[in-house]
Motif scaffolding. Structure first.
Motif, short mmCIF file in Angstrom:
data_model
loop_
_atom_site.label_atom_id
_atom_site.label_comp_id
_atom_site.label_asym_id
_atom_site.label_seq_id
_atom_site.Cartn_x
_atom_site.Cartn_y
_atom_site.Cartn_z
N ASP A 1 4.19 5.56 -6.02
CA ASP A 1 3.51 4.50 -6.76
C ASP A 1 2.16 4.20 -6.13
O ASP A 1 2.05 4.17 -4.90
CB ASP A 1 4.34 3.21 -6.73
CG ASP A 1 5.65 3.37 -7.45
OD1 ASP A 1 5.70 3.08 -8.65
OD2 ASP A 1 6.63 3.79 -6.80
N ARG B 1 -6.76 5.39 -8.62
CA ARG B 1 -6.16 5.89 -7.38
C ARG B 1 -5.23 7.08 -7.66
O ARG B 1 -5.14 7.99 -6.86
CB ARG B 1 -5.39 4.77 -6.67
CG ARG B 1 -6.31 3.71 -6.16
CD ARG B 1 -5.61 2.71 -5.30
NE ARG B 1 -6.45 1.55 -5.12
CZ ARG B 1 -6.13 0.49 -4.41
NH1 ARG B 1 -4.98 0.45 -3.78
NH2 ARG B 1 -6.97 -0.52 -4.30
N VAL C 1 1.79 1.00 -10.36
CA VAL C 1 2.76 -0.09 -10.19
C VAL C 1 2.47 -1.21 -11.18
O VAL C 1 1.32 -1.51 -11.50
CB VAL C 1 2.74 -0.57 -8.73
CG1 VAL C 1 1.51 -1.39 -8.41
CG2 VAL C 1 4.00 -1.33 -8.40
N ALA D 1 1.88 -4.80 -12.69
CA ALA D 1 1.23 -6.01 -12.15
C ALA D 1 1.48 -7.21 -13.05
O ALA D 1 0.74 -8.18 -13.04
CB ALA D 1 -0.26 -5.77 -11.99
N LYS D 2 2.56 -7.14 -13.84
CA LYS D 2 2.88 -8.26 -14.73
C LYS D 2 3.75 -9.28 -14.01
O LYS D 2 4.39 -8.96 -13.00
CB LYS D 2 3.65 -7.74 -15.96
CG LYS D 2 2.81 -6.86 -16.87
CD LYS D 2 3.68 -6.35 -18.02
CE LYS D 2 2.93 -5.31 -18.81
NZ LYS D 2 3.81 -4.51 -19.64
N VAL E 1 0.19 -5.07 -1.89
CA VAL E 1 -0.63 -5.03 -3.11
C VAL E 1 -1.84 -4.11 -2.94
O VAL E 1 -2.45 -3.69 -3.93
CB VAL E 1 -1.08 -6.45 -3.52
CG1 VAL E 1 0.12 -7.27 -3.97
CG2 VAL E 1 -1.83 -7.16 -2.41
N HIS E 2 -2.20 -3.79 -1.69
CA HIS E 2 -3.23 -2.79 -1.38
C HIS E 2 -4.50 -2.97 -2.22
O HIS E 2 -4.95 -2.03 -2.90
CB HIS E 2 -2.68 -1.37 -1.57
CG HIS E 2 -1.59 -1.03 -0.62
ND1 HIS E 2 -1.83 -0.67 0.69
CD2 HIS E 2 -0.24 -1.00 -0.76
CE1 HIS E 2 -0.68 -0.44 1.30
NE2 HIS E 2 0.30 -0.64 0.45
N LEU E 3 -5.06 -4.15 -2.18
CA LEU E 3 -6.23 -4.42 -3.02
C LEU E 3 -7.51 -3.84 -2.42
O LEU E 3 -7.65 -3.71 -1.20
CB LEU E 3 -6.38 -5.92 -3.23
CG LEU E 3 -5.31 -6.55 -4.13
CD1 LEU E 3 -5.49 -8.06 -4.19
CD2 LEU E 3 -5.35 -5.96 -5.52
N LEU F 1 -3.99 -8.38 -10.57
CA LEU F 1 -2.84 -9.26 -10.45
C LEU F 1 -3.11 -10.67 -10.98
O LEU F 1 -2.19 -11.39 -11.35
CB LEU F 1 -2.40 -9.37 -8.98
CG LEU F 1 -1.87 -8.08 -8.36
CD1 LEU F 1 -1.81 -8.20 -6.84
CD2 LEU F 1 -0.48 -7.80 -8.90
N LYS G 1 -6.43 -2.06 1.26
CA LYS G 1 -6.19 -0.62 1.36
C LYS G 1 -6.60 -0.09 2.74
O LYS G 1 -5.86 0.65 3.38
CB LYS G 1 -6.98 0.06 0.26
CG LYS G 1 -6.60 1.49 -0.01
CD LYS G 1 -7.31 2.00 -1.25
CE LYS G 1 -7.06 3.49 -1.43
NZ LYS G 1 -7.93 4.07 -2.46
N GLN H 1 5.48 -4.28 -3.60
CA GLN H 1 5.25 -4.28 -5.05
C GLN H 1 5.86 -3.08 -5.76
O GLN H 1 6.43 -3.21 -6.85
CB GLN H 1 3.75 -4.40 -5.35
CG GLN H 1 3.50 -4.95 -6.73
CD GLN H 1 2.05 -4.84 -7.16
OE1 GLN H 1 1.20 -4.44 -6.38
NE2 GLN H 1 1.78 -5.21 -8.38
N PRO H 2 5.81 -1.87 -5.17
CA PRO H 2 6.47 -0.74 -5.85
C PRO H 2 7.99 -0.90 -5.95
O PRO H 2 8.61 -0.27 -6.79
CB PRO H 2 6.11 0.47 -4.96
CG PRO H 2 4.88 0.04 -4.23
CD PRO H 2 5.05 -1.43 -4.00
N ALA I 1 4.22 -8.36 -10.41
CA ALA I 1 3.17 -8.98 -9.58
C ALA I 1 3.75 -9.78 -8.43
O ALA I 1 3.09 -10.01 -7.42
CB ALA I 1 2.29 -9.86 -10.45
#
Lengths: 86, 245
Positions: free
Chosen positions: A44, A50, A74, A76-77, B10-12, B20, B42, B223-224, B229
């Motif tokens: 994921d 990405r 992944v 995001a909801k 979340v690796h933003l 999100l 990240k 998250q995965p 979210a």
């Protein structure tokens, strides 16, 4: 570049390290499976961009491999429901 | 009822900015606090931390975070904490915070944690300097977590880490990498302090539910793993007290 002489285990290891260490991807959670000259990516990531970048990094290292990118973006909801801990 | 929302990993970065936020706008309707279990960025740069600050800043619930290994990749952990702090996000590293939630005191102690493996199959502080440094770091941060939990004057005590305290929530990850995903020393600290629940991230291919040897519920909120979210966990302090006795 992978070579005919390189055992597939080393090629997989090199690709996994590249996906983790290349600043373009920095993905530690992507799985790499190699079958002949076909490479399968799974796991994921956070965005479609990405996901696409994974292909580029693999191609830069092993242009001879055909990439099957099964990585998911992944969700995001907001979640449905909640867990009640009793 | 105490409603804890949580997410990790979340690796933003600028390319994922705003992903999100739509799901977070109404967070106060379903939760009382949001926990972030590390790997917020990240590459651990200040630019990425600014994305995190915009994503999680100004929400209608308090936000409490720990950093993860990605957040340390650029050796700017302190700068990241400052950026997040300026956005009203509390970043814990070996310390804790107590929040008032509907008249109940909710204490959260947090630490990044580290690896080493799990009871009976773990690394030891022996041999090369590098090996000793590895395990000593885990022992040090686990000790910090234990003390921070014990110091919380609260009705409910929550442990927040990035690395996993238990192997149960790693199911799905390759066994060979378990020592890089967490340490039983974190669980030992959580059990000794009799925390009520523990949250962690880091293990993207792991499993949501686990438990320490001492019976503390553990949730992997990467998250995965939770595939949303955030996830909401509801606790009843009176029932937790009953379970503990």
């Amino acid at each position: 570049m992978t070579t005919d002489q390189e055992p597939p285990q080393y090629a997989v290891a090199r690709l996994r390290r590249a996906l983790a260490e290349d600043p373009r991807t920095a993905e530690q959670g992507v799985r790499v499976d190699l079958r002949g000259e076909q490479v399968y990516l799974s796991g994921d990531v956070a965005s479609e961009e990405r996901k696409r970048t994974l292909d580029q990094v693999v191609h830069d290292i092993a242009a001879n491999l055909k990439v099957h990118n099964d990585v998911r973006v992944v969700e995001a909801k907001a979640p449905v429901g909640q867990e009640e801990l009793r | 009822m105490i409603r804890i929302a949580a997410v990790g990993d979340v690796h933003l970065a600028p390319d994922a900015s705003g992903h999100l936020r739509p799901a977070l706008e109404e967070l106060g309707d379903c939760s009382d606090v949001l926990l972030l279990a590390g790997d917020l960025t990240k590459h651990g740069t200040v630019e990425e931390a600014e994305v995190v600050a915009r994503e999680f800043g100004g929400l209608d619930v308090p936000v409490v975070a720990v950093l993860g290994n990605h957040d340390h990749h650029s050796d700017q952990g302190e700068e990241l904490s400052t950026v997040l702090g300026e956005a009203g996000i509390t970043v814990l590293e070996g310390d804790g915070i107590v929040l008032d939630v509907n008249g109940r005191r909710v204490g959260i102690a947090g630490v990044k944690g580290f690896g080493g493996g799990f009871a009976g199959k773990c690394a030891s502080a022996f041999g090369e300097q590098e090996m000793k440094a590895f395990i000593n770091h885990t022992a040090e941060v686990s000790d910090q977590l234990g003390k921070a939990l014990e110091e919380l004057d609260a009705d409910v005590r929550v442990a927040l880490t990035h690395y996993s305290p238990v192997k149960e929530t790693l199911r799905g990850e390759p066994l060979e990498i378990y020592p890089f995903l967490g340490s039983y020393l974190l669980a030992e600290a959580i059990d000794k302090a009799r925390a009520d629940i523990a949250f962690h991230g880091h293990a993207h291919a792991g499993t949501e539910h686990g438990m320490t040897a001492g019976g503390v519920r553990v949730r992997n909120v990467a998250q995965p793993v939770i595939r949303s979210a955030y996830k909401v966990y509801c606790l009843e302090p009176a029932e937790l007290e009953q379970a503990a006795s």
